[in-house]
Design a protein around this motif. Structure first.
Motif, PDB file in Angstrom:
ATOM      1  N   TYR A 111     -16.681  83.923 -76.183  1.00 16.80           N
ATOM      2  CA  TYR A 111     -16.302  84.935 -76.181  1.00 16.80           C
ATOM      3  C   TYR A 111     -16.608  86.476 -77.219  1.00 16.80           C
ATOM      4  CZ  TYR A 111     -14.912  89.570 -73.124  1.00 16.80           C
ATOM      5  OH  TYR A 111     -14.491  91.102 -73.212  1.00 16.80           O
ATOM      6  N   CYS A 150     -19.302  89.196 -77.856  1.00 18.43           N
ATOM      7  CA  CYS A 150     -18.814  90.530 -77.445  1.00 18.43           C
ATOM      8  C   CYS A 150     -17.931  91.299 -78.601  1.00 18.43           C
ATOM      9  CB  CYS A 150     -18.424  90.328 -76.123  1.00 18.43           C
ATOM     10  SG  CYS A 150     -18.963  89.078 -75.166  1.00 18.43           S
ATOM     11  N   ARG A 155     -19.635  87.734 -69.585  1.00 21.17           N
ATOM     12  CA  ARG A 155     -19.633  88.272 -70.451  1.00 21.17           C
ATOM     13  C   ARG A 155     -20.994  87.994 -71.760  1.00 21.17           C
ATOM     14  NH1 ARG A 155     -15.955  92.155 -70.375  1.00 21.17           N
ATOM     15  NH2 ARG A 155     -16.978  93.010 -71.643  1.00 21.17           N
ATOM     16  N   THR A 209     -24.247  90.093 -72.556  1.00 23.26           N
ATOM     17  CA  THR A 209     -24.201  90.520 -73.651  1.00 23.26           C
ATOM     18  C   THR A 209     -25.641  90.304 -75.273  1.00 23.26           C
ATOM     19  OG1 THR A 209     -21.805  90.769 -74.387  1.00 23.26           O
ATOM     20  CG2 THR A 209     -23.337  91.069 -76.094  1.00 23.26           C
TER      21      THR A 209
END
Ligand SMILES: *[C@@H]1O[C@H](CO)[C@@H](O)[C@H](O)[C@H]1NC(C)=O
Length: 322
Positions: free
Chosen positions: A130, A134, A227, A231
């Protein structure tokens, strides 16, 4: 044969000293074949995971947080299969295998401890992906050495203590009636099935522990991937999307395999009748997942393949030097 009389000891209050693992006793013709298959699985798991550990230590290009976690996971898979597979092999050889009360508790403790640690390590890896996807610019800062070693250490330590109490509580339940565990090793559901009297409290405790050790990390993984996917979908070029996805696809596959099997085993009530299904699922996460891990992470992964090529080159030129 005295073992077959297990059920008749009911009412006689001599304390139990052992359980009997039944495994595949109802299919004796399969035992030889299964023994060979599992022996192969065990050797394959050991070799694959040792090789992955060796590569991530030896190759400087793999000295990143992701491969640190992967090395930790490989170490965990080796421990995990070494807790179950030797006993599975013994059970297959001898039809019915005795296991002492303490041996059974120890095996269950290590199974749950290592399984719980795997859940948290997978969550830490999802967090790593992540941050990398991100927040790429802040990745070196957010995932520094202190953070990733700390995350791994926390995964091991939280499980160490909590589960000790959990297993102690299960083994102080009253056991009576049959001593035969309808399984290859001392897994939680088949042992709790043998307890007599009211086990509702214990079953609720098991569910709570499962929520904490399975569902909480799973929720963290799900949140990370939501997430990540948002993205990736927001990226302008198709090539960029594909390249980014390839950095987390192996992990996603590993997570799906592990959680699919673990959920099927633990998140269902005692009453469901699926003895053979239980065994198949247990085999899935205890034998097949650890075996596939090095494959999942290396075959689809250019970095690992390159590292392997460099290592073989080094070894070959080394032997030519002699
Ligand atoms: C796994 O992580 C722990 C905690 O950071 C560390 O002490 C241990 O050396 C790691 N194991 C491997 C095989 O890398």
């Amino acid at each position: 044969r005295p073992e077959r009389m297990g059920g008749m000891i009911t009412g006689n209050h001599t304390p139990w000293t052992h359980f009997i693992l039944v495994g595949f006793a109802d299919h004796p013709e399969l035992r030889r074949v299964l023994f060979v298959v599992f022996l192969f699985c065990y050797l394959f798991t050991l070799t694959g995971n040792f090789l992955l550990i060796l590569l991530t230590v030896a190759d400087a290009a793999l000295h990143t947080p992701m491969y640190f976690f992967l090395r930790n996971l490989s170490f965990l898979e080796i421990s995990y299969t070494s807790v179950t597979l030797p006993k599975i092999l013994a059970t297959l050889l001898s039809e019915k295998e005795d296991i002492s009360f303490l041996g059974c508790a120890t095996q269950m403790y290590f199974l749950l401890f290592l399984g719980g640690t795997e859940c948290y390590l997978l969550a830490a890896m999802a967090y790593d992906r992540y941050v990398a996807i991100c927040h790429p610019l802040r990745y070196p800062l957010l995932m520094n050495r202190r953070v990733y070693t700390g995350l791994a250490a926390a995964s091991w330590l939280t499980n160490l203590l909590v589960l000790m109490g959990h297993v102690a509580a299960i083994f102080t339940l009253p056991f009576c009636g049959s001593k035969e565990i309808n399984h290859f090793f001392c897994d939680l559901p088949p042992v709790v099935k043998l307890a007599c009297g009211d086990t509702h409290g214990t079953e609720i405790a098991i569910l709570l522990v499962a929520l904490f050790f399975v569902l909480l990390p799973f929720a963290l993984i799900l949140a990370s991937y939501m997430r990540i996917i948002t993205t990736i979908l927001g990226m302008p070029s198709a090539e960029g999307r594909q390249k980014t996805f390839s950095t987390c696809s192996a992990h996603l596959l590993g997570v799906t395999l592990f959680y699919g099997a673990a959920c099927a085993m633990y998140l269902k009530p005692k009453a469901s009748h699926l003895p053979h299904g239980d065994k198949v699922f247990a085999l899935l996460y205890s034998v097949v997942t650890p075996m596939l891990n090095p494959l999942i992470y290396s075959l689809r992964n250019k970095e690992v393949k390159e590292a392997l090529r460099r290592l073989t080159q080094k070894v070959c030129s080394g032997t030519q030097g002699f």
